[in-house]
Write a protein that holds these residues in place. Sequence first.
Motif, short mmCIF file in Angstrom:
data_model
loop_
_atom_site.label_atom_id
_atom_site.label_comp_id
_atom_site.label_asym_id
_atom_site.label_seq_id
_atom_site.Cartn_x
_atom_site.Cartn_y
_atom_site.Cartn_z
N THR A 19 95.81 -133.68 64.83
CA THR A 19 94.73 -134.58 65.21
C THR A 19 93.38 -134.00 64.80
N LEU A 20 93.18 -132.71 65.04
CA LEU A 20 91.91 -132.09 64.70
C LEU A 20 91.68 -132.02 63.19
N VAL A 21 92.71 -131.66 62.43
CA VAL A 21 92.56 -131.59 60.97
C VAL A 21 92.35 -132.99 60.39
N ALA A 22 93.03 -133.99 60.95
CA ALA A 22 92.81 -135.37 60.49
C ALA A 22 91.39 -135.82 60.80
N LEU A 23 90.86 -135.41 61.95
CA LEU A 23 89.48 -135.76 62.30
C LEU A 23 88.49 -135.08 61.37
N VAL A 24 88.73 -133.82 61.02
CA VAL A 24 87.86 -133.11 60.07
C VAL A 24 87.95 -133.77 58.69
N THR A 25 89.16 -134.14 58.28
CA THR A 25 89.34 -134.82 56.99
C THR A 25 88.57 -136.13 56.96
N PHE A 26 88.69 -136.91 58.04
CA PHE A 26 87.97 -138.16 58.14
C PHE A 26 86.46 -137.93 58.09
N SER A 27 86.00 -136.91 58.80
CA SER A 27 84.56 -136.61 58.82
C SER A 27 84.05 -136.23 57.43
N CYS A 28 84.82 -135.43 56.71
CA CYS A 28 84.42 -135.05 55.35
C CYS A 28 84.33 -136.26 54.43
N CYS A 75 94.96 -137.39 48.57
CA CYS A 75 94.24 -136.10 48.57
C CYS A 75 94.31 -135.41 47.21
N LEU A 76 95.39 -135.61 46.48
CA LEU A 76 95.41 -135.08 45.12
C LEU A 76 94.36 -135.77 44.24
N PHE A 77 94.23 -137.09 44.41
CA PHE A 77 93.17 -137.79 43.68
C PHE A 77 91.80 -137.28 44.10
N ALA A 78 91.61 -137.05 45.39
CA ALA A 78 90.32 -136.58 45.89
C ALA A 78 89.99 -135.20 45.32
N VAL A 79 90.98 -134.32 45.24
CA VAL A 79 90.75 -132.97 44.73
C VAL A 79 90.54 -133.00 43.21
N ILE A 80 91.32 -133.80 42.51
CA ILE A 80 91.21 -133.85 41.05
C ILE A 80 89.90 -134.50 40.61
N ILE A 81 89.56 -135.62 41.23
CA ILE A 81 88.35 -136.35 40.83
C ILE A 81 87.09 -135.68 41.37
N ALA A 129 86.21 -131.22 49.89
CA ALA A 129 86.59 -130.63 51.19
C ALA A 129 87.56 -131.53 51.93
N GLY A 130 87.32 -132.84 51.91
CA GLY A 130 88.24 -133.78 52.55
C GLY A 130 89.61 -133.74 51.92
N GLY A 131 89.66 -133.61 50.60
CA GLY A 131 90.94 -133.52 49.90
C GLY A 131 91.70 -132.26 50.27
N VAL A 132 90.98 -131.15 50.38
CA VAL A 132 91.64 -129.88 50.75
C VAL A 132 92.15 -129.94 52.19
N PHE A 133 91.32 -130.45 53.10
CA PHE A 133 91.78 -130.60 54.48
C PHE A 133 92.93 -131.60 54.57
N GLY A 134 92.91 -132.62 53.72
CA GLY A 134 94.01 -133.58 53.69
C GLY A 134 95.31 -132.94 53.23
N LEU A 135 95.22 -132.01 52.28
CA LEU A 135 96.43 -131.30 51.84
C LEU A 135 96.94 -130.36 52.94
N VAL A 136 96.04 -129.78 53.73
CA VAL A 136 96.46 -128.99 54.90
C VAL A 136 97.15 -129.91 55.91
N LEU A 137 96.59 -131.10 56.09
CA LEU A 137 97.20 -132.08 56.97
C LEU A 137 98.57 -132.50 56.47
N LEU A 138 98.74 -132.60 55.17
CA LEU A 138 100.03 -132.90 54.56
C LEU A 138 101.07 -131.86 54.97
N VAL A 139 100.71 -130.60 54.90
CA VAL A 139 101.63 -129.52 55.29
C VAL A 139 101.98 -129.63 56.78
N LEU A 140 100.98 -129.92 57.61
CA LEU A 140 101.24 -130.08 59.05
C LEU A 140 102.16 -131.27 59.32
#
Length: 137
Positions: free
Chosen positions: A18-27, A87-93, A101-112
């Motif tokens: 929940t917290l990582v998704a909130l940080v991703t959304f905020s970014c 998130c791969l699109f966000a990191v690549i583009i 930052a949102g893409g990186v946090f999204g990839l962390v969220l993917l692992v979670l």
Amino acid sequence: VDSAFPRSPRGVLKIARTLVALVTFSCFAASRSPGAYTALAAMETLVTALFLLLYLLRLDRRLGGLLWPLADIFNSVIAALFLLIVCLFAVIIKTNNGTLAGGVFGLVLLVLCVVDAVLLFKKISFNGPRERNTAAK
């Protein structure tokens, strides 16, 4: 209220998701990223918070019509697939640092999400003992 759930491994994982998704959304929201990025992060935050509330209030036991852990597994797998793509699109583009930052946090969220799905899948027992409706002959 299940006071032991937030200290359990599943509870800690739900809170972290929940917290990582909130940080991703905020970014994504702060960087004015495309709508798909922000919408996916917002939806994941909301759905994960609802599952956290469901388990925290023990509503999964009161609402027995659905196998809630299985629904949670489906949510985790579908979210992981969408997060992988977006998130791969966000990191690549990486139009700006917020999107990156949102893409990186999204990839962390993917692992979670994947870890959550694996833990839940290990918990579910499809071959457990079943009740008999008729008397044994």
